[in-house]
Structure formats: structure tokens, C-alpha cells
Design a protein around this motif. Sequence first.
Motif, PDB file in Angstrom:
ATOM      1  N   HIS A   1       0.867  -1.174   0.000  1.00 53.44           N
ATOM      2  CA  HIS A   1       0.000   0.000   0.000  1.00 53.44           C
ATOM      3  C   HIS A   1       0.900   1.219   0.000  1.00 53.44           C
ATOM      4  O   HIS A   1       1.928   1.247   0.668  1.00 53.44           O
ATOM      5  CB  HIS A   1      -0.924   0.003   1.215  1.00 53.44           C
ATOM      6  N   VAL A   2       0.540   2.209  -0.756  1.00 51.67           N
ATOM      7  CA  VAL A   2       1.384   3.384  -0.911  1.00 51.67           C
ATOM      8  C   VAL A   2       0.631   4.644  -0.505  1.00 51.67           C
ATOM      9  O   VAL A   2      -0.598   4.673  -0.465  1.00 51.67           O
ATOM     10  CB  VAL A   2       1.887   3.520  -2.371  1.00 51.67           C
ATOM     11  N   ASP A   3       1.409   5.668  -0.178  1.00 45.68           N
ATOM     12  CA  ASP A   3       0.852   6.993   0.075  1.00 45.68           C
ATOM     13  C   ASP A   3       0.808   7.727  -1.253  1.00 45.68           C
ATOM     14  O   ASP A   3       1.812   7.775  -1.969  1.00 45.68           O
ATOM     15  CB  ASP A   3       1.731   7.770   1.055  1.00 45.68           C
ATOM     16  N   ILE A   4      -0.342   8.282  -1.583  1.00 48.81           N
ATOM     17  CA  ILE A   4      -0.530   8.956  -2.868  1.00 48.81           C
ATOM     18  C   ILE A   4      -0.978  10.389  -2.615  1.00 48.81           C
ATOM     19  O   ILE A   4      -1.929  10.621  -1.875  1.00 48.81           O
ATOM     20  CB  ILE A   4      -1.591   8.224  -3.718  1.00 48.81           C
ATOM     21  N   LEU A   5      -0.278  11.336  -3.219  1.00 47.43           N
ATOM     22  CA  LEU A   5      -0.656  12.740  -3.161  1.00 47.43           C
ATOM     23  C   LEU A   5      -1.140  13.147  -4.540  1.00 47.43           C
ATOM     24  O   LEU A   5      -0.419  13.000  -5.520  1.00 47.43           O
ATOM     25  CB  LEU A   5       0.537  13.614  -2.750  1.00 47.43           C
ATOM     26  N   LEU A   6      -2.355  13.649  -4.604  1.00 47.86           N
ATOM     27  CA  LEU A   6      -2.908  14.159  -5.858  1.00 47.86           C
ATOM     28  C   LEU A   6      -3.067  15.669  -5.736  1.00 47.86           C
ATOM     29  O   LEU A   6      -3.628  16.158  -4.752  1.00 47.86           O
ATOM     30  CB  LEU A   6      -4.267  13.526  -6.161  1.00 47.86           C
ATOM     31  N   ILE A   7      -2.572  16.380  -6.725  1.00 46.81           N
ATOM     32  CA  ILE A   7      -2.751  17.821  -6.761  1.00 46.81           C
ATOM     33  C   ILE A   7      -4.086  18.075  -7.446  1.00 46.81           C
ATOM     34  O   ILE A   7      -4.312  17.673  -8.575  1.00 46.81           O
ATOM     35  CB  ILE A   7      -1.618  18.510  -7.555  1.00 46.81           C
ATOM     36  N   GLY A   8      -4.976  18.720  -6.736  1.00 47.02           N
ATOM     37  CA  GLY A   8      -6.338  18.923  -7.223  1.00 47.02           C
ATOM     38  C   GLY A   8      -7.228  17.887  -6.557  1.00 47.02           C
ATOM     39  O   GLY A   8      -7.490  17.957  -5.379  1.00 47.02           O
ATOM     40  N   GLY A   9      -7.632  16.917  -7.324  1.00 47.36           N
ATOM     41  CA  GLY A   9      -8.388  15.807  -6.758  1.00 47.36           C
ATOM     42  C   GLY A   9      -9.880  15.846  -6.993  1.00 47.36           C
ATOM     43  O   GLY A   9     -10.580  14.908  -6.639  1.00 47.36           O
ATOM     44  N   THR A  10     -10.377  16.915  -7.598  1.00 48.11           N
ATOM     45  CA  THR A  10     -11.817  16.978  -7.839  1.00 48.11           C
ATOM     46  C   THR A  10     -12.159  16.973  -9.325  1.00 48.11           C
ATOM     47  O   THR A  10     -13.318  17.104  -9.689  1.00 48.11           O
ATOM     48  CB  THR A  10     -12.437  18.222  -7.169  1.00 48.11           C
TER      49      THR A  10
ATOM     50  N   ARG B   1     -16.531  17.521  -7.519  1.00 45.56           N
ATOM     51  CA  ARG B   1     -16.896  16.134  -7.229  1.00 45.56           C
ATOM     52  C   ARG B   1     -16.651  15.878  -5.748  1.00 45.56           C
ATOM     53  O   ARG B   1     -15.707  16.412  -5.180  1.00 45.56           O
ATOM     54  CB  ARG B   1     -16.056  15.179  -8.072  1.00 45.56           C
ATOM     55  N   PRO B   2     -17.457  15.033  -5.133  1.00 43.02           N
ATOM     56  CA  PRO B   2     -17.244  14.754  -3.716  1.00 43.02           C
ATOM     57  C   PRO B   2     -15.950  13.972  -3.486  1.00 43.02           C
ATOM     58  O   PRO B   2     -15.512  13.198  -4.334  1.00 43.02           O
ATOM     59  CB  PRO B   2     -18.458  13.920  -3.329  1.00 43.02           C
ATOM     60  N   VAL B   3     -15.352  14.190  -2.336  1.00 41.12           N
ATOM     61  CA  VAL B   3     -14.133  13.478  -1.954  1.00 41.12           C
ATOM     62  C   VAL B   3     -14.540  12.121  -1.381  1.00 41.12           C
ATOM     63  O   VAL B   3     -15.429  12.036  -0.538  1.00 41.12           O
ATOM     64  CB  VAL B   3     -13.355  14.296  -0.903  1.00 41.12           C
ATOM     65  N   PRO B   4     -13.898  11.046  -1.841  1.00 38.31           N
ATOM     66  CA  PRO B   4     -14.244   9.709  -1.335  1.00 38.31           C
ATOM     67  C   PRO B   4     -13.972   9.591   0.166  1.00 38.31           C
ATOM     68  O   PRO B   4     -13.069  10.246   0.689  1.00 38.31           O
ATOM     69  CB  PRO B   4     -13.314   8.770  -2.118  1.00 38.31           C
TER      70      PRO B   4
END
Length: 87
Positions: free
Chosen positions: A24-33, A62-65
Motif C-alpha cells: 500500500h502506498v501513500d498517494i498525493l494528488l494535486i487537485g483531486g476533484t 466532485r465529492p471526496v471519497p
Amino acid sequence: MGLRTFLRAACIPDAALTTGQGAHVDILLIGGTGVISSAVAEHASRLGHRVTLLNRGVSAFRPVPPGVEVLHADIRDAAAAAKALQG
């Protein structure tokens, strides 16, 4: 580019893509919506990865999961982005 190809390009292990097993990894998304990033966030979170979104907090397109962390900063402001990511 399909979601599977995008996730491979983001260096997410292939085993995690297909089974939800493995590293399992840590994921950073810029934006995300947006269309792609929201789909990536949802898919990666469902597979058990720790997902963080860094966005300006000015739209809720969009809603955040569930289980996805959201940090607010403008990526164009290096000091603000660094401060948000420190915590």
C-alpha cells in the motif's frame, strides 16, 4: 489514457491494481476533484492506499471519497503548499 495506465504511470504496484493486495502506498494528488484525479482517488482509496488531495478548496466539483485526506493550499504558492504538506 485509461485509469489502469494512469495508475501504472503513477508507480502504483500492479498487484495493488488488480487485487487490492500487496504494497500500500501513500498517494498525493494535486487537485483531486477533476474527472481523472477524482477517479484515481476513489480507486486508490478503495484498494487501501492512503490518499491525500492538495487543492485550493475553492470548488467542490466532485465529492471526496471517504477516507481521503484533503489539504488546502494553492500549489502555485510554494510556502503555503510546503506548510500544508508538513502536517
